[in-house]
Scaffold this motif. Sequence first.
Motif, PDB file in Angstrom:
ATOM      1  N   THR A 192       0.811  -1.209   0.000  1.00  0.00           N
ATOM      2  CA  THR A 192       0.000   0.000   0.000  1.00  0.00           C
ATOM      3  C   THR A 192       0.848   1.264   0.000  1.00  0.00           C
ATOM      4  N   ASN A 193       0.413   2.236  -0.774  1.00  0.00           N
ATOM      5  CA  ASN A 193       0.982   3.572  -0.666  1.00  0.00           C
ATOM      6  C   ASN A 193       0.303   4.369   0.433  1.00  0.00           C
ATOM      7  N   ASP A 194      -0.871   3.903   0.846  1.00  0.00           N
ATOM      8  CA  ASP A 194      -1.736   4.657   1.756  1.00  0.00           C
ATOM      9  C   ASP A 194      -1.744   3.997   3.123  1.00  0.00           C
ATOM     10  N   PHE A 195      -0.909   4.534   4.015  1.00  0.00           N
ATOM     11  CA  PHE A 195      -0.802   3.955   5.349  1.00  0.00           C
ATOM     12  C   PHE A 195      -0.415   5.060   6.322  1.00  0.00           C
ATOM     13  N   PRO A 196      -0.999   5.054   7.524  1.00  0.00           N
ATOM     14  CA  PRO A 196      -0.620   6.083   8.504  1.00  0.00           C
ATOM     15  C   PRO A 196       0.870   6.001   8.835  1.00  0.00           C
ATOM     16  N   PRO A 197       1.441   7.074   9.359  1.00  0.00           N
ATOM     17  CA  PRO A 197       0.769   8.290   9.840  1.00  0.00           C
ATOM     18  C   PRO A 197       0.367   9.283   8.756  1.00  0.00           C
ATOM     19  N   ARG A 198       0.596   8.964   7.484  1.00  0.00           N
ATOM     20  CA  ARG A 198       0.052   9.816   6.425  1.00  0.00           C
ATOM     21  C   ARG A 198      -1.459   9.861   6.602  1.00  0.00           C
ATOM     22  N   PRO A 199      -2.070  11.054   6.673  1.00  0.00           N
ATOM     23  CA  PRO A 199      -3.509  11.127   6.927  1.00  0.00           C
ATOM     24  C   PRO A 199      -4.319  10.862   5.666  1.00  0.00           C
ATOM     25  N   GLY A 200      -5.563  10.451   5.849  1.00  0.00           N
ATOM     26  CA  GLY A 200      -6.460  10.267   4.721  1.00  0.00           C
ATOM     27  C   GLY A 200      -7.398   9.101   4.919  1.00  0.00           C
ATOM     28  N   GLY A 201      -8.460   9.085   4.119  1.00  0.00           N
ATOM     29  CA  GLY A 201      -9.477   8.056   4.258  1.00  0.00           C
ATOM     30  C   GLY A 201      -8.997   6.671   3.883  1.00  0.00           C
ATOM     31  N   ILE A 202      -8.245   6.554   2.773  1.00  0.00           N
ATOM     32  CA  ILE A 202      -7.747   5.231   2.382  1.00  0.00           C
ATOM     33  C   ILE A 202      -6.764   4.726   3.427  1.00  0.00           C
ATOM     34  N   GLN A 203      -5.929   5.629   3.936  1.00  0.00           N
ATOM     35  CA  GLN A 203      -4.956   5.246   4.960  1.00  0.00           C
ATOM     36  C   GLN A 203      -5.657   4.658   6.183  1.00  0.00           C
ATOM     37  N   ALA A 204      -6.709   5.340   6.642  1.00  0.00           N
ATOM     38  CA  ALA A 204      -7.448   4.867   7.817  1.00  0.00           C
ATOM     39  C   ALA A 204      -8.120   3.529   7.522  1.00  0.00           C
TER      40      ALA A 204
END
Length: 376
Positions: A8-20
């Motif tokens: 995944t490119n989308d993972f916390p701590p980067r914020p965002g809906g997909i990350q969550a």
Amino acid sequence: MDKTLIVTNDFPPRPGGIQAFVHSMALRLDPGRVVVYASTWRDGSEVAAFDAEQPFPVVRDRTTMLLPTPRVTRRAAALLREHGCTSVWFGAAAPLGLMAPALRKAGARRLVATTHGHEAGWAQLPASRTLLRRIGEGTDTITYLGEYTRSRIARALTPEAAGRMVQLPPGVDEKTFHPASGGEAVRARLGLSDRPVVVCVSRLVPRKGQDTLIEAMPLILADRPDAVLLVVGGGPYADELKRLAERTGVAESVRFTGAVPWQELPAHFGAGDVFAMPCRTRRGGLDVEGLGIVYLEASATGLPVVAGDSGGAPDAVLDGETGWVVRGGEPGEAAERILALLGDAELRRRMGERGRKWVEDAWRWDLLAGRLTALL
């Protein structure tokens, strides 16, 4: 023991809906059977501290944008073999799902790719549509948020791949978002205890429709002069929204909280009498709402909702039962529905209770994580 590699490119701590979404799902899988391969983020120390707290290993790539390049694909294949992973979950199908054939060759037996709102946009453009078709052919299952995204994405896939699609939306933590989440304390702190409050919790970008709410405020105030619009969140549209409130003459009745820590969001939902986010589709359908989890979080908090008709947002509302869907960008429609709710406490209670039950029955994280486990 079989394990799952989450790419995944989308993972916390980067914020965002997909990350969550990806993180919440990962936390509900067996931690001994999960390995995460993700991009890094701007603050290395924050990333390291976050990763150390996770119950599963998180391997960070050096890039801040994880793309299916040959190097990244080789690294993913090496991690698959190193950790004995037999399944792969792509947290966002496009574009990382293009790695699927290489990872299958490296030993993956099951490959699941999850789509969000942006893949519906990919399905409309010839070049990206072709790539989406390849992702469908290379994976065992493509998941979708709701009927809107399914119908758009399925058109880009082969009939066989479209037939393998399975719904996997984000869930709601009903133990975090609930009617007693602390809204009264937020209202008291903001001096809103005795005022009817319309709350919107979202990132401040044009698609979300906070501007429509501000433009609706003169109509709302004509009937309910003590009403206030509580805009919760930060984003690039913030300054323009504040200027719009001034130009419209409603600045005294619009409160901007700015960005709020995640742990304080449930209380800010609870500070409202009505939740409203009249989102709209922009850029010829390329900028569209995938689902709108905030509507469901508001429902879990016991609020009736007023949603826009952009993309999959209506999938998060039982129109006429948990709230209403209005045309995005239409202040008059938004004002009419908001006033109907502000003027009828029994209607608010009934819609709020129906929404809460719907979340408990169909949108809890443990139900949806079980679905992902079965797919993997």
